[in-house]
Design a protein around this motif. Structure first.
Motif, PDB file in Angstrom:
ATOM      1  N   ASN A 234       0.062   0.436  -6.694  1.00  0.00           N
ATOM      2  CA  ASN A 234      -0.019  -0.489  -5.545  1.00  0.00           C
ATOM      3  C   ASN A 234       0.696  -1.639  -5.993  1.00  0.00           C
ATOM      4  O   ASN A 234       1.382  -2.012  -7.055  1.00  0.00           O
TER       5      ASN A 234
ATOM      6  N   ARG B  19       2.891   4.573  -0.563  1.00  0.00           N
ATOM      7  CA  ARG B  19       3.110   3.320  -1.159  1.00  0.00           C
ATOM      8  C   ARG B  19       4.121   2.942  -2.197  1.00  0.00           C
ATOM      9  O   ARG B  19       4.670   2.062  -2.333  1.00  0.00           O
TER      10      ARG B  19
ATOM     11  N   LYS C  88       7.118   2.410  -0.603  1.00  0.00           N
ATOM     12  CA  LYS C  88       7.591   1.472   0.340  1.00  0.00           C
ATOM     13  C   LYS C  88       7.847   0.131  -0.779  1.00  0.00           C
ATOM     14  O   LYS C  88       8.739  -0.655  -0.653  1.00  0.00           O
TER      15      LYS C  88
END
Ligand SMILES: NC(=O)c1ccc[n+]([C@@H]2O[C@H](COP(=O)([O-])OP(=O)(O)OC[C@H]3O[C@@H](n4cnc5c(N)ncnc54)[C@H](O)[C@@H]3O)[C@@H](O)[C@H]2O)c1
Length: 256
Positions: free
Chosen positions: A16, A47, A50
């Motif tokens: 993350n 994630r 992105k």
């Protein structure tokens, strides 16, 4: 021109945007590197995609590092995008949560010990060997992340400290294997950072508070600061640095 302009980096270990690997990727991108990422499993895929997208990368590849087949597959996929590779970032660790709590000897099991060493240490050697053919003769660099628990017994860090000691020794042996091929191998020993992996260690808050109280800089390190040192170590400015463990911990390791 950035420190890493013209270089291609594969970043293994983004979960993350708080991941140390995300801080490293951000700094490397800022310094001009082109990036590719792996993700551990489908749960993390979106994630990571992105984050990659935000850093100008469309190259995201699955790689569970405890599987030789997945490691081979990851490099086969990477080769479809890039013929060569300049930087490998290994920012991966795992031990079963119950091993990171309390008395080391009472908690450690054969299974937990093997798993911690497989995922947190052996995977760097395995990825290094898989990356080797793409990195030869390019002033290339490999980098991993370690912690002071490799060299001092830290509360609750337990089997992960033993695995980090193995990882730090791997840095020296890998540097020795790969140096003649123009590939450097180093580690950053980072101070504590609140990340997903670190939240598995009991008493993380205590570690963070302690560093704030006693480190020469009286604060904790950020993932951006770790990223800056990573970018330097993987750049040609560090062309004579290999087999080293560099502390990025606000000086914590230097005080008694
Ligand atoms: N956070 C800290 O306080 C701290 C301090 C010093 C060193 N480190 C080291 O930094 C590295 C990155 O950790 P982080 O703190 O950013 O946490 P994080 O949870 O953000 O990153 C850990 C990564 O390891 C990956 N991973 C775990 N098992 C895997 C497997 N089997 N296959 C593929 N990937 C796997 C996870 O998907 C994740 O992306 C680790 O080596 C950690 O030990 C962390």
């Amino acid at each position: 021109m950035g420190l890493l302009t013209g270089k291609r980096a594969l970043v293994v270990g983004v979960a993350n945007d708080r991941s140390i690997a995300a801080g490293i990727a951000g700094a490397m991108r800022r310094e001009g590197a082109e990036l590719a990422f792996t993700y551990q499993n489908d749960r993390l895929r979106e994630r990571v995609e992105k984050i990659a997208d935000g850093l100008g990368s469309k190259v995201t590849i699955p790689c569970e590092v405890s599987s030789d087949k997945e490691i081979q597959g990851a490099f086969a996929s990477l080769k479809k995008h890039w013929r060569s590779l300049d930087i490998l970032v290994h920012s991966v660790a795992y031990a079963p949560r119950e091993q990171l709590d309390g008395d080391y000897l009472q908690g450690v099991t054969r299974e937990g010990f093997l798993m911690a060493h497989d995922v947190s240490s052996y995977s760097f050697s395995a990825l290094g060997e898989a990356a080797r053919p793409m990195m030869q003769g390019r002033d290339a660099a490999m980098l991993t992340l370690t912690y002071i628990g490799a060299v001092k017994a830290m509360p609750n860090y337990n089997v992960m400290g033993v695995a980090k000691a193995s990882l730090e020794a791997s840095v020296r042996y890998m540097a020795s294997s790969l140096g003649p091929e123009g590939i450097r191998v180093n580690a950053i020993s980072a101070g504590p950072v609140r990340t997903l992996a670190a939240s598995g260690i009991k008493g993380l808050r205590g570690f963070l508070n302690h560093v704030e109280q006693v480190s020469p800089l009286r604060r904790n390190v950020t993932i951006e600061e770790i990223g800056n040192v990573a970018a330097f170590l993987c750049s040609d400015y560090a062309a004579a640095v290999t087999g080293e463990i560099t502390y990025v911990d606000c000086g914590y390791n230097s005080v008694g």
